[in-house]
Design an enzyme around this catalytic site. Structure first.
Site, PDB file in Angstrom:
ATOM      1  N   PHE A 150      24.572  39.348  68.444  1.00 47.81           N
ATOM      2  CA  PHE A 150      24.647  40.805  68.644  1.00 47.81           C
ATOM      3  C   PHE A 150      23.643  41.299  69.678  1.00 47.81           C
ATOM      4  CE2 PHE A 150      26.271  39.934  64.386  1.00 47.81           C
ATOM      5  CZ  PHE A 150      27.507  40.555  64.444  1.00 47.81           C
ATOM      6  N   ASN A 209      31.744  45.360  68.059  1.00 45.92           N
ATOM      7  CA  ASN A 209      31.891  45.815  69.448  1.00 45.92           C
ATOM      8  C   ASN A 209      33.002  46.856  69.586  1.00 45.92           C
ATOM      9  OD1 ASN A 209      29.780  44.413  70.429  1.00 45.92           O
ATOM     10  ND2 ASN A 209      30.945  42.913  71.607  1.00 45.92           N
ATOM     11  N   PHE A 250      25.320  55.651  70.496  1.00 44.59           N
ATOM     12  CA  PHE A 250      26.611  55.409  71.171  1.00 44.59           C
ATOM     13  C   PHE A 250      27.491  56.658  71.209  1.00 44.59           C
ATOM     14  CE2 PHE A 250      25.076  51.216  70.959  1.00 44.59           C
ATOM     15  CZ  PHE A 250      25.710  50.523  71.978  1.00 44.59           C
ATOM     16  N   CYS A 261      30.984  42.261  77.585  1.00 42.25           N
ATOM     17  CA  CYS A 261      31.441  42.155  76.194  1.00 42.25           C
ATOM     18  C   CYS A 261      32.479  43.195  75.780  1.00 42.25           C
ATOM     19  CB  CYS A 261      30.238  42.211  75.260  1.00 42.25           C
ATOM     20  SG  CYS A 261      29.205  40.751  75.420  1.00 42.25           S
ATOM     21  N   LYS A 264      36.149  43.001  77.344  1.00 43.57           N
ATOM     22  CA  LYS A 264      36.928  41.799  77.005  1.00 43.57           C
ATOM     23  C   LYS A 264      37.123  41.669  75.495  1.00 43.57           C
ATOM     24  CE  LYS A 264      33.571  38.004  76.645  1.00 43.57           C
ATOM     25  NZ  LYS A 264      33.616  37.899  75.210  1.00 43.57           N
ATOM     26  N   ARG A 329      29.493  42.815  85.560  1.00 37.51           N
ATOM     27  CA  ARG A 329      30.845  42.529  85.097  1.00 37.51           C
ATOM     28  C   ARG A 329      31.470  43.818  84.543  1.00 37.51           C
ATOM     29  NH1 ARG A 329      29.570  36.981  81.801  1.00 37.51           N
ATOM     30  NH2 ARG A 329      27.531  37.952  81.575  1.00 37.51           N
TER      31      ARG A 329
HETATM   32  N1  LIG Z   1      26.230  38.529  77.378  1.00 38.45           N
HETATM   33  C1  LIG Z   1      26.085  39.174  76.226  1.00 38.45           C
HETATM   34  O1  LIG Z   1      25.438  40.224  76.156  1.00 38.45           O
HETATM   35  C2  LIG Z   1      26.700  38.618  74.963  1.00 38.45           C
HETATM   36  C3  LIG Z   1      26.295  39.130  73.734  1.00 38.45           C
HETATM   37  C4  LIG Z   1      26.849  38.603  72.580  1.00 38.45           C
HETATM   38  C5  LIG Z   1      27.818  37.619  72.663  1.00 38.45           C
HETATM   39  N2  LIG Z   1      28.217  37.153  73.873  1.00 38.45           N
HETATM   40  C6  LIG Z   1      29.215  36.079  73.920  1.00 38.45           C
HETATM   41  O2  LIG Z   1      28.540  34.851  74.165  1.00 38.45           O
HETATM   42  C7  LIG Z   1      29.354  33.981  74.959  1.00 38.45           C
HETATM   43  C8  LIG Z   1      28.597  33.595  76.215  1.00 38.45           C
HETATM   44  O3  LIG Z   1      28.353  34.756  76.976  1.00 38.45           O
HETATM   45  P1  LIG Z   1      27.365  34.760  78.219  1.00 38.45           P
HETATM   46  O4  LIG Z   1      27.261  36.177  78.664  1.00 38.45           O
HETATM   47  O5  LIG Z   1      26.152  33.986  77.863  1.00 38.45           O
HETATM   48  O6  LIG Z   1      28.252  33.936  79.263  1.00 38.45           O
HETATM   49  P2  LIG Z   1      27.766  33.295  80.657  1.00 38.45           P
HETATM   50  O7  LIG Z   1      28.978  33.232  81.500  1.00 38.45           O
HETATM   51  O8  LIG Z   1      26.543  33.999  81.138  1.00 38.45           O
HETATM   52  O9  LIG Z   1      27.334  31.804  80.254  1.00 38.45           O
HETATM   53  C9  LIG Z   1      28.215  30.807  79.828  1.00 38.45           C
HETATM   54  C10 LIG Z   1      27.664  29.472  80.316  1.00 38.45           C
HETATM   55  O10 LIG Z   1      28.442  28.412  79.755  1.00 38.45           O
HETATM   56  C11 LIG Z   1      28.507  27.377  80.742  1.00 38.45           C
HETATM   57  N3  LIG Z   1      29.608  26.453  80.421  1.00 38.45           N
HETATM   58  C12 LIG Z   1      30.939  26.656  80.560  1.00 38.45           C
HETATM   59  N4  LIG Z   1      31.623  25.565  80.157  1.00 38.45           N
HETATM   60  C13 LIG Z   1      30.693  24.658  79.752  1.00 38.45           C
HETATM   61  C14 LIG Z   1      30.775  23.335  79.214  1.00 38.45           C
HETATM   62  N5  LIG Z   1      31.952  22.749  79.015  1.00 38.45           N
HETATM   63  N6  LIG Z   1      29.626  22.711  78.896  1.00 38.45           N
HETATM   64  C15 LIG Z   1      28.437  23.291  79.097  1.00 38.45           C
HETATM   65  N7  LIG Z   1      28.301  24.548  79.598  1.00 38.45           N
HETATM   66  C16 LIG Z   1      29.419  25.217  79.922  1.00 38.45           C
HETATM   67  C17 LIG Z   1      28.673  28.132  82.024  1.00 38.45           C
HETATM   68  O11 LIG Z   1      28.348  27.341  83.133  1.00 38.45           O
HETATM   69  C18 LIG Z   1      27.701  29.306  81.818  1.00 38.45           C
HETATM   70  O12 LIG Z   1      26.416  29.003  82.302  1.00 38.45           O
HETATM   71  C19 LIG Z   1      30.652  34.764  75.222  1.00 38.45           C
HETATM   72  O13 LIG Z   1      31.591  34.423  74.257  1.00 38.45           O
HETATM   73  C20 LIG Z   1      30.212  36.210  75.047  1.00 38.45           C
HETATM   74  O14 LIG Z   1      31.286  37.033  74.652  1.00 38.45           O
HETATM   75  C21 LIG Z   1      27.664  37.622  75.034  1.00 38.45           C
END
Ligand SMILES: NC(=O)c1ccc[n+]([C@@H]2O[C@H](COP(=O)([O-])OP(=O)(O)OC[C@H]3O[C@@H](n4cnc5c(N)ncnc54)[C@H](O)[C@@H]3O)[C@@H](O)[C@H]2O)c1
Length: 439
Positions: A150, A209, A250, A261, A264, A329
């Site tokens: 979160f 979300n 919010f 987030c 999507k 994004r």
């Molecule tokens: N960004 C946020 O604020 C947030 C908050 C909560 C949850 N999330 C969720 O967390 C997840 C990750 O989000 P993020 O923002 O960190 O994404 P991101 O795109 O910043 O990072 C994802 C990483 O995974 C790597 N990756 C992809 N395939 C891979 C593999 N096979 N092996 C190893 N590494 C691999 C990519 O190279 C990238 O560095 C998503 O599902 C997102 O919805 C994001």
């Protein structure tokens, strides 16, 4: 504990660094070599307050390391977090290819019992797909859990260190006990660890979300009414936010939610609900309002300055989808700026940290300047997308002198309309009547 985090993006990097900070041995793995090389050189590839010293401290203490070797990460860890991206597929559903690729790598590499946790935001039922994928490649015992994240970008370290709650979807008492122990240092001030079944944990993340996105779109719909009725949306916001049943967070009207987030996740939830035959109309409306809201500044500008903007210069303050992050994004700024460029405008932009990121989107189609005041020099109007603190109290005399005409379109309601009128600005904001209009 020995922890592996697979996927070293926003979430993986923060989770890995924070878990190392509480004494665990953490390996962060990613397939992008350049990202891991930078981290191994001590560079942090994202802007996130407080993250850099945390990483540095734990790397120095040898509790945190970075690698592209996923097989080694699996073998060296007892607990594995999957933190890869789950971008929207063409139909809006969450694309699970990265999650399932990691599950396959885990299954192929593991030689003993593991707890595997989906940290990525994934639709209900994904943990079972992960389990199937892992067990297609191994006979070892595996616990597959869901532990949605979160954290908010811009406050990610703080959010992880001091969570409101920790949600654990678990498939065994062993996994529950281990994860409670892992999270115990983060909930000492009383936050709850909520243990539940895995599907409930998966849905909880989307529901959270979607609820927040709903509040934003709800308030934006009310803002439209306020603007048309000549009522102050600020007063209405305070009027409902002080109701204990509603609460004040919010509820700020603006140019819509963006980021990695909400857009999507709302899309993916709509998709899941349709698939199972649940009524998704409330979320479809949330999306429709948000799409309209993102076009608000562009429509305001073209209504004011005309559809043909060739020969016009528009100053832009703020590119990131929100302050304290360089993430662009789904940022509303993308919609405004593309629209301005299509209509022939020259765009001069400033953002305290997101200009490198913006170069990836616009290249040299727009101009980037190092100070907010440099952006407005000779511009026909100023457009504000992001509520960065320095934009909140600018030197208005300087702003007025810099602009060709003192016109501001503010997508974040940073200023008081009455004051702007007194200062001699034509000021357009969200859910409030424009002031000082030329005609
Ligand atoms: N960004 C946020 O604020 C947030 C908050 C909560 C949850 N999330 C969720 O967390 C997840 C990750 O989000 P993020 O923002 O960190 O994404 P991101 O795109 O910043 O990072 C994802 C990483 O995974 C790597 N990756 C992809 N395939 C891979 C593999 N096979 N092996 C190893 N590494 C691999 C990519 O190279 C990238 O560095 C998503 O599902 C997102 O919805 C994001």
């Amino acid at each position: 504990m020995k922890v592996g985090v697979i996927g070293t993006g926003y979430v993986g990097l923060v989770v890995g660094a924070c878990l190392a900070e509480t004494g665990n041995d953490v390996i962060c793995a990613d397939i992008v070599e350049n990202k891991i090389a930078r981290l191994n050189r001590g560079e942090v590839p994202i802007y996130e307050p407080g993250l850099e010293p945390l990483i540095e401290r734990n790397v120095t203490a040898e509790r945190l390391s970075f690698t592209t070797d996923v097989r080694h990460t699996v073998r060296a860890s007892d607990i594995l977090f999957i933190a890869v991206g789950t971008p929207p597929g063409e139909d809006g559903s969450a694309d699970l290819q990265h999650v399932l690729a990691v599950a396959r790598s885990i299954g192929e590499a593991m030689q003993g019992e593991k707890i595997v946790i989906t940290k990525s935001t994934v639709p209900v039922g994904t943990a079972e797909l992960v389990r199937k994928e892992i067990l297609a490649h191994t006979d070892c015992m595996v616990h597959v859990c869901s532990n949605p994240e979160f954290l908010k970008e811009g406050a990610a370290v703080d959010d992880f260190m001091k969570p409101d709650r920790v949600v654990l979807g678990v498939d065994s008492e062993f996994a529950a006990e281990t994860l409670r122990e892992l999270y115990a240092p983060f909930v000492r001030s009383g936050a709850q660890i909520l243990t539940m079944d895995v599907p409930a944990a998966e849905i909880t993340k989307y529901a959270a979300n979607a609820m927040l996105a709903t509040r934003i779109s709800f308030m934006n719909a009310i803002a439209q009414l306020c603007e048309k009725a000549g009522a102050s949306v600020d007063a209405v916001r305070r009027g409902i936010g002080t109701d204990g049943r509603i609460g004040s967070s919010f509820l700020f009207p603006g140019i819509g939610y963006g980021g990695s987030c909400f857009p999507k996740d709302v899309k993916a939830l709509v998709r899941t609900m349709r698939e199972v035959g649940a009524d998704a109309s409330i979320l479809e409306a949330v999306e429709a309002v948000n799409e309209r809201q993102k076009r608000l500044l562009l429509e305001g500008l073209t209504t004011r300055l005309g559809e043909d903007l060739s020969g016009r210069t528009i100053a832009v303050w703020g590119l990131a989808f929100k302050p304290n992050t360089d993430d662009m994004r789904e940022a509303p700024s993308l919609v405004t700026i593309e629209g301005l460029l299509e209509r022939g405008a020259r765009v001069v932009a400033h953002d305290p940290v997101a200009m490198d990121e913006a170069r990836g989107h616009f290249g040299d189609r727009i101009e980037y300047v190092a100070s907010d005041y440099a952006a407005i020099e000779g511009a026909d109007a100023l457009v504000i997308h992001t509520e960065w603190l320095p934009y909140r109290r600018p030197d208005f005399e300087r702003v007025k002198k810099g602009l060709k005409a003192p016109i501001i379109f503010d997508g974040r309601n940073l200023y008081d309309p009455e004051r702007m009128a007194v200062l001699g600005f034509e000021y357009h904001s969200v859910g409030r009547r424009p002031v000082g209009e030329a005609s």
